[in-house]
Each structure stands twice: as C-alpha cells, then as structure tokens.
Design a protein around this motif. Structure first.
Motif, PDB file in Angstrom:
ATOM      1  N   TRP A  90      -0.292   7.244  -8.076  1.00 23.74           N
ATOM      2  CA  TRP A  90       0.366   6.862  -6.825  1.00 23.74           C
ATOM      3  C   TRP A  90      -0.258   7.607  -5.648  1.00 23.74           C
ATOM      4  O   TRP A  90      -0.405   8.824  -5.696  1.00 23.74           O
ATOM      5  N   HIS A  91      -0.612   6.876  -4.617  1.00 24.59           N
ATOM      6  CA  HIS A  91      -1.195   7.482  -3.408  1.00 24.59           C
ATOM      7  C   HIS A  91      -1.079   6.495  -2.252  1.00 24.59           C
ATOM      8  O   HIS A  91      -0.841   5.306  -2.454  1.00 24.59           O
ATOM      9  N   SER A  92      -1.295   7.010  -1.040  1.00 23.00           N
ATOM     10  CA  SER A  92      -1.483   6.152   0.136  1.00 23.00           C
ATOM     11  C   SER A  92      -2.877   6.435   0.656  1.00 23.00           C
ATOM     12  O   SER A  92      -3.360   7.558   0.561  1.00 23.00           O
ATOM     13  N   ASP A  93      -3.509   5.420   1.187  1.00 20.37           N
ATOM     14  CA  ASP A  93      -4.820   5.616   1.797  1.00 20.37           C
ATOM     15  C   ASP A  93      -4.587   5.941   3.276  1.00 20.37           C
ATOM     16  O   ASP A  93      -4.718   5.081   4.140  1.00 20.37           O
ATOM     17  N   ASP A  94      -4.174   7.205   3.495  1.00 18.44           N
ATOM     18  CA  ASP A  94      -3.758   7.592   4.844  1.00 18.44           C
ATOM     19  C   ASP A  94      -4.561   8.786   5.362  1.00 18.44           C
ATOM     20  O   ASP A  94      -4.066   9.564   6.170  1.00 18.44           O
ATOM     21  N   GLN A 136       3.304   3.778  -1.219  1.00 22.80           N
ATOM     22  CA  GLN A 136       2.196   4.228  -2.060  1.00 22.80           C
ATOM     23  C   GLN A 136       1.827   3.077  -2.986  1.00 22.80           C
ATOM     24  O   GLN A 136       2.620   2.159  -3.192  1.00 22.80           O
ATOM     25  N   HIS A 137       0.622   3.157  -3.561  1.00 23.11           N
ATOM     26  CA  HIS A 137       0.233   2.160  -4.555  1.00 23.11           C
ATOM     27  C   HIS A 137      -0.475   2.839  -5.719  1.00 23.11           C
ATOM     28  O   HIS A 137      -0.906   3.984  -5.605  1.00 23.11           O
ATOM     29  N   ALA A 138      -0.583   2.111  -6.832  1.00 23.79           N
ATOM     30  CA  ALA A 138      -1.150   2.682  -8.054  1.00 23.79           C
ATOM     31  C   ALA A 138      -1.616   1.577  -8.991  1.00 23.79           C
ATOM     32  O   ALA A 138      -1.160   0.428  -8.884  1.00 23.79           O
ATOM     33  N   PHE A 146     -12.745  -1.961   0.795  1.00 24.30           N
ATOM     34  CA  PHE A 146     -13.495  -1.854   2.047  1.00 24.30           C
ATOM     35  C   PHE A 146     -12.611  -1.187   3.083  1.00 24.30           C
ATOM     36  O   PHE A 146     -11.429  -1.527   3.233  1.00 24.30           O
ATOM     37  N   ARG A 147     -13.195  -0.202   3.762  1.00 21.89           N
ATOM     38  CA  ARG A 147     -12.459   0.622   4.727  1.00 21.89           C
ATOM     39  C   ARG A 147     -13.290   0.783   5.978  1.00 21.89           C
ATOM     40  O   ARG A 147     -14.514   0.640   5.934  1.00 21.89           O
ATOM     41  N   ASN A 148     -12.649   1.162   7.067  1.00 24.38           N
ATOM     42  CA  ASN A 148     -13.396   1.503   8.275  1.00 24.38           C
ATOM     43  C   ASN A 148     -13.083   2.936   8.659  1.00 24.38           C
ATOM     44  O   ASN A 148     -11.946   3.274   8.967  1.00 24.38           O
TER      45      ASN A 148
HETATM   46 FE   FE2 Z   1      -5.685   3.059  -2.600  1.00 23.12          FE
END
Ligand code: FE2
Ligand code: AKG
Length: 200
Positions: free
Chosen positions: A118-122, A177-179, A195-197
C-alpha cells in the motif's frame, strides 16, 4: 476529465478521487507485441528496499526510464534513456490523456508472490496533484484502493487487464493508497508501466 479523449473510459466509484479505467486501451496485437518487447528489452533489476532497518529484496523487478532522476521507496533512481517501445507507448498515452510525461517506472511481477504494498504516489517531485497513467500487459492482477482518511470507506478492488490503461489524477494520491496484493492463484508475468511527470 475534460482532456481525456476516450469514451470507453469508466470513472471508478471512488469518492475524493479521479480514477479512470480503460480495460482494452491497446489492441490484442499491440498488447502482445509490447509485452514481448518490454520483457526482452527492458533492463529489469531486483532492487533492495530498506525496511525496519533491514535491506530486503523488492518483491518484483523494476526499471526506470526518462529524463530526470527521481526518489522512489527511498531509492534514488537514475533513469536510463528512453527505448523506442517506451516512446511509442508514451505517445499513445499522451494523446489519449491530454497530459505529457517525462518518466516511466516499470514493474515486472513474475508470479503471484510478487506484489506492491500500500502506498500513494505523492512524492514532492510529482507536484501537488499528480497525473499518473498506468499501463499493464500480461497476467491479470487485482489492484486495490484504500482510503487514507475515512476508515468507514470500504477498500475497492479492480482486475487490471492485459492492454489496459488506468489513469489517476486530481486528489487521488492525497486521499487513497493503492496496492497489488499477492495472490495464491497460479499467475504468470505481468508488466506495469506508470508514466509520471517530474516537475522539480
Ligand atoms: Fe503507485
Ligand atoms: O503494478 C501496478 O499496477 C501498480 C504500480 C504502482 O502503483 C507504482 O508503480 O507506483
């Protein structure tokens, strides 16, 4: 979702989030080709993660391509230069989502015991409301969402299909969060690209 150009995109029923899913974004033929090329051409590595003062191997293989260095799970990632297959996928995703991306994190889950916690891409490098476009090829896995603040909100699970696109944007990372949980089902290789910026 003014700029999202796909009418088959379903908005997931998550409060305090903006998540869209397109189960068959790529054709079967494209998906098969991309899966094979990525499996073969990406320089997959098993990185270590520091947890509770111990170094443990990550339960999946990863790779990082793009224009800028980036910290992820406490690791400083030095990106590799874009592969042609990654640029082809990136162009299609940019056209469909109306956003541009300067980096991609790749994950290879080799079996049901490979997972992502579990995490957030923050991370601050992603800016205040990051748009993250997540593409998957290969074995189907369950993707989970868990609310960060509202304990009464039930978790939400979604099967992520071969050739699909999942778009997370707006306040999603602040509130959820997602996992990718482990599964006991016999499961083959799954490749995921996020894909991220990176803004800073
Ligand atoms: Fe993620
Ligand atoms: O494999 C997935 O679908 C999730 C990947 C993910 O959450 C990430 O790379 O941050």
């Amino acid at each position: 979702m003014s700029k999202f150009k796909i009418d088959t995109a379903a908005k997931l029923p998550l409060p305090d989030a903006e998540v869209y899913f397109v189960p068959d974004f790529f054709t079967e033929q494209e998906s098969k080709l991309y899966f094979e090329q990525l499996l073969e051409q990406v320089s997959w590595k098993q990185e270590k993660i520091r947890m509770f003062g111990k170094e443990l191997p990550m339960p999946r293989l990863t790779a990082w391509y793009g224009d800028k260095a980036y910290t992820y799970s406490g690791l400083q990632n030095h990106p590799q230069p874009w592969l042609s297959v990654l640029l082809q996928i990136k162009e299609k995703i940019e056209a469909a989502t109306g956003h541009s991306y300067n980096s991609v994190l790749l994950n290879l889950y080799q079996n049901g015991q490979n997972s992502m916690g579990w995490h957030s891409d923050d991370e601050p490098e992603l800016g205040p409301e990051p748009t993250i476009a997540s593409v998957s090829f290969g074995a189907e896995r369950r993707f989970g969402f868990k609310h960060r603040h509202n304990k009464a909100q039930k978790n939400f699970y979604l099967p992520i299909t071969h050739g699909s696109l999942l778009l997370m944007q707006g306040p999603t990372q602040h509130n959820w969060q997602h996992a990718i949980p482990k599964t006991a089902k016999p499961t083959g290789n799954r490749i995921n690209l996020t894909f991220r910026n990176i803004v800073s």
